[in-house]
Write an enzyme that holds these catalytic residues in place. Structure first.
Site, PDB file in Angstrom:
ATOM      1  N   THR A  13       0.779  -1.118  -0.127  1.00 25.52           N
ATOM      2  CA  THR A  13       0.042   0.150  -0.024  1.00 25.52           C
ATOM      3  C   THR A  13       0.694   1.139  -0.095  1.00 25.52           C
ATOM      4  O   THR A  13       0.429   2.365  -0.541  1.00 25.52           O
ATOM      5  CB  THR A  13      -0.994  -0.113   1.179  1.00 25.52           C
ATOM      6  OG1 THR A  13      -1.732  -1.120   1.176  1.00 25.52           O
ATOM      7  CG2 THR A  13      -1.781   1.322   1.218  1.00 25.52           C
ATOM      8  N   ASP A  57       1.906  -7.950  -4.074  1.00 26.90           N
ATOM      9  CA  ASP A  57       0.970  -7.654  -2.979  1.00 26.90           C
ATOM     10  C   ASP A  57       1.819  -8.598  -2.020  1.00 26.90           C
ATOM     11  O   ASP A  57       2.389  -9.878  -2.323  1.00 26.90           O
ATOM     12  CB  ASP A  57      -0.488  -8.225  -3.158  1.00 26.90           C
ATOM     13  CG  ASP A  57      -1.431  -7.948  -1.911  1.00 26.90           C
ATOM     14  OD1 ASP A  57      -1.174  -8.738  -1.032  1.00 26.90           O
ATOM     15  OD2 ASP A  57      -2.029  -7.050  -1.963  1.00 26.90           O
ATOM     16  N   SER A  58       1.849  -8.319  -0.838  1.00 22.24           N
ATOM     17  CA  SER A  58       2.468  -8.900   0.340  1.00 22.24           C
ATOM     18  C   SER A  58       2.069 -10.331   0.534  1.00 22.24           C
ATOM     19  O   SER A  58       2.646 -11.148   1.097  1.00 22.24           O
ATOM     20  CB  SER A  58       2.844  -8.366   1.461  1.00 22.24           C
ATOM     21  OG  SER A  58       1.619  -8.318   2.302  1.00 22.24           O
ATOM     22  N   THR A 165       4.381  -8.732  15.471  1.00 26.63           N
ATOM     23  CA  THR A 165       3.275  -9.662  14.651  1.00 26.63           C
ATOM     24  C   THR A 165       2.252  -8.635  14.461  1.00 26.63           C
ATOM     25  O   THR A 165       2.179  -7.552  15.161  1.00 26.63           O
ATOM     26  CB  THR A 165       2.675 -10.631  15.571  1.00 26.63           C
ATOM     27  OG1 THR A 165       1.742 -11.513  15.036  1.00 26.63           O
ATOM     28  CG2 THR A 165       1.873 -10.001  17.036  1.00 26.63           C
ATOM     29  N   THR A 275       3.220 -21.144  21.578  1.00 24.75           N
ATOM     30  CA  THR A 275       1.895 -20.725  21.966  1.00 24.75           C
ATOM     31  C   THR A 275       1.251 -19.750  21.080  1.00 24.75           C
ATOM     32  O   THR A 275       1.576 -19.142  20.211  1.00 24.75           O
ATOM     33  CB  THR A 275       1.939 -19.744  23.174  1.00 24.75           C
ATOM     34  OG1 THR A 275       0.606 -19.442  23.406  1.00 24.75           O
ATOM     35  CG2 THR A 275       2.950 -18.565  23.136  1.00 24.75           C
ATOM     36  N   GLN A 276      -0.156 -20.201  20.941  1.00 29.47           N
ATOM     37  CA  GLN A 276      -1.124 -19.463  20.072  1.00 29.47           C
ATOM     38  C   GLN A 276      -1.644 -17.974  20.625  1.00 29.47           C
ATOM     39  O   GLN A 276      -1.865 -17.241  20.037  1.00 29.47           O
ATOM     40  CB  GLN A 276      -2.388 -20.124  19.567  1.00 29.47           C
ATOM     41  CG  GLN A 276      -3.251 -20.793  20.603  1.00 29.47           C
ATOM     42  CD  GLN A 276      -4.269 -21.617  20.274  1.00 29.47           C
ATOM     43  OE1 GLN A 276      -5.385 -21.349  20.309  1.00 29.47           O
ATOM     44  NE2 GLN A 276      -3.784 -22.970  19.649  1.00 29.47           N
TER      45      GLN A 276
END
Length: 339
Positions: A13, A57-58, A165, A275-276
């Site tokens: 973008t 586009d990533s 993240t 871990t999620q």
């Protein structure tokens, strides 16, 4: 003395401008950067630009493109004081984490940034992200770069890339580093938190280009069944698996689940327990629901992000690390990606 900064545009973008007559987005000409962002002339640096021949586009990012970015940095490493990589936000943490491993003994800044709105929009975040990223890449003390690692800058904060993240698809504050403090913060003044920076190295830059992607990413959920787990973990084409477990590394204690894990590990597969949760760490053995994972021989991902876990796994597999030392090396912090 002016610093030399190389701006690398991969897509995303931040590289788009709106045609106000048609409303359509078109690619921005970075050769006319100073005309669009005259504020850059206040920085004491010389900015050159290079772009992917066909910006992407990533969402289409993959290890092949990571190698392209690394090769641009490698070819220009001696001629520039720092690098700013413009990248779509969706997979930026994956790419930035990967480069942190691919660029061993990095002694110059590689700053990733992007934006949520195109550079020509009235309320865009692109200008601030770009200007401050270039300023950070230009920082020197005693004629040496202040930042000597791969970072990600977004919405007034500089993070260690392999600690980030993406947390939001709409807000300007799109990224977070929940397990490690910001390396710098931009306000009225640019404040660098020197105590959190990686220690400088005097070793020569070593570039790694082999990234082995025969892996699977499995996220546990209540109701996941044996057929699904077996299909993913026992697939002959899969060399390694990242298991996103619950909380502090917990998983079902049902017999079938344990047997599938044992069979996978005994067949030579590598399984990483992460871990999620967005923040926190895996502590295998703290609860009964993770003790069995520790006994089976799963690798402890500690407080690593899923993005960095993927990048680190591809990097180590690509370097043909022997299985007998793989666990020890993976559980060791190589680029500040875990405690």
């Amino acid at each position: 003395m002016q610093t030399n900064i190389l701006l690398i545009y991969t897509g995303g973008t931040i590289g788009m401008v709106k045609d106000f007559d048609t409303g359509a987005l078109r690619a921005f000409n970075f050769d006319k950067l100073l005309k669009r962002i005259p504020e850059l002339s206040h920085l004491n640096c010389n900015i050159n630009t290079v772009s992917f021949e066909n910006p992407i586009d990533s969402s289409n990012m993959n290890p092949g493109y990571w190698v392209q970015i690394v090769e641009i940095i490698e070819e220009n490493y001696e001629d520039y004081d720092g690098f700013v990589v413009l990248h779509g936000s969706d997979t930026m943490s994956y790419t930035a984490s990967a480069l942190s491993f691919m660029l061993e003994n990095l002694a110059k800044p590689v700053i990733f940034t992007g934006s949520q709105l195109p550079i020509g929009d009235l309320r865009t975040d692109a200008k601030e992200n770009l200007i401050t990223s270039i300023e950070i890449a230009s920082l020197k003390k005693n004629n040496k770069p202040v930042i000597r690692e791969v970072c990600l800058y977004f919405e007034y904060k500089l993070y260690r890339a392999n600690r980030t993240t993406k947390i939001n698809a709409e807000h300007f504050q799109a990224f977070a580093s929940l397990n490690y403090p910001p390396l710098a913060e931009s306000g009225v003044h640019l404040k660098v938190n020197h105590e959190y920076l990686l220690k400088p190295t005097r070793k020569k830059l070593k570039v790694h280009k082999n990234m082995e992607a025969n892996i699977a990413l499995v996220k546990l959920f209540p109701g996941i069944n044996e057929a699904t787990i077996s299909c993913l973990l026992l697939n002959p084409a899969t060399e390694a698996v990242i298991l996103e477990s619950y909380g502090a590394g917990n998983a079902p204690t049902e017999k079938w689940f344990e047997e599938v894990l044992k069979k996978a590990v005994n067949s030579g597969k590598i399984i990483i327990n992460v871990t999620q949760c967005s923040g926190g760490s895996v502590l295998m053995g703290q609860y009964e629901t993770s003790s069995h994972l520790k006994k089976i021989g799963l690798i402890n991902g500690k407080d690593i992000t899923t993005e960095a876990a993927v990048a680190k796994l591809l990097y180590l597999l690509g370097n043909n690390i022997q299985r007998k030392v793989f666990k020890t090396i993976y559980e060791t912090s190589l680029r500040g990606e875990m405690v």
